[in-house]
Design an enzyme around this catalytic site. Sequence first.
Site, PDB file in Angstrom:
ATOM      1  N   HIS A   1     -10.831  -6.199   8.393  1.00  0.00           N
ATOM      2  CA  HIS A   1     -11.962  -5.838   7.582  1.00  0.00           C
ATOM      3  C   HIS A   1     -12.998  -5.461   7.220  1.00  0.00           C
ATOM      4  CE1 HIS A   1      -9.160  -9.357   6.350  1.00  0.00           C
ATOM      5  NE2 HIS A   1      -9.987  -9.186   4.251  1.00  0.00           N
TER       6      HIS A   1
ATOM      7  N   GLU B   1       1.206  -0.960   0.299  1.00  0.00           N
ATOM      8  CA  GLU B   1       0.220   0.428   0.296  1.00  0.00           C
ATOM      9  C   GLU B   1       0.991   1.087  -0.340  1.00  0.00           C
ATOM     10  OE1 GLU B   1      -1.848  -3.189   0.922  1.00  0.00           O
ATOM     11  OE2 GLU B   1      -0.881  -2.836   1.775  1.00  0.00           O
TER      12      GLU B   1
END
Length: 325
Positions: free
Chosen positions: A130, A60
């Site tokens: 998540h 990321e």
Amino acid sequence: MAKMNLLQAINSALDVAMAKNDKVSVFGEDVGHFGGVFRATSGLQEKYGRQRCFNTPLVEQGIIGFANGLASQGSFPVAEIQFGDYIFPAFDQIVNETAKFRYRSGNEFNVGGLTIRTPYGGGIHGGHYHSQSPEAYFAHTPGLKIVIPRNPYEAKGLLLSAIFDPNPVLFMEPKRMYRAAVGDVPEGEYTIPLGQADVVKEGTDITLVGWGAQIEVIEKAVEMAEKDGVSCEIIDLRSILPWDADTVVESVMKTGRLVISQEAPHTMAFGSEVAATVQEQAFLYLESPIMRVSGLDTPYPLAHEKEYMADHLKTYEAIKRSLNY
């Protein structure tokens, strides 16, 4: 007009933007031929080629670092972080590079063309890695814009505004609404102004404020309250950086009461900023304390997701507490 769910509206916005300007590119983990983990980018690589829609390594920090460089050269990169929970390795790039690029150069260079897309929030049984709502971390950062749509129509118009806005934008998509929210969406190009709240429903007795998927939660709570004879005003902030304080304060001056419904944990969530600003600007108009309905101050639980959520029942209880104060 066409019937679209939120995912299809996102895909349509990306398609329109890529067709409009060949400097728009889409990249991230698995966004190419696979179409992303939620299929938001389906068909874009086939239509625009591998140079404009492509997969990145699973890093990321590298995704956003690359996006910053691309944007600094005048392109319009749309970088996807696969889940909002995975954005933290890129936190330094976003907060110390993306947000400060223009400031540190005296506007000689900027990364205003950058848009970062990421799904966030719970409701899909994703567990603690998540399901998080990290918007407040970034709302503390001058130099960014943060946009959170509530339905397909809003998602497409706001994303098209975000891609071509002269500032870097973090565009957070409520993942539990991806396929649950369906509505009429224009197939062509249209935009919705960033930083401007939407009065979803007018009322006189109490104001309810939220963003993203919480607007649906608020609407369910309001249905219950209206059976009790309560007239509720609903405001969708749409953007939380900048956020439209004027619209919220004006509403509270009319109704005298405020409930803020948010999915993030209670402590230091963005609703605290809304509450603080309203009490500063509308203190003498308040008939009761400002109520905040939030997630819990725990990691997001899998087995107890339903108990964690700031649902319509908790929001309805807050309405009653405010009115009965």
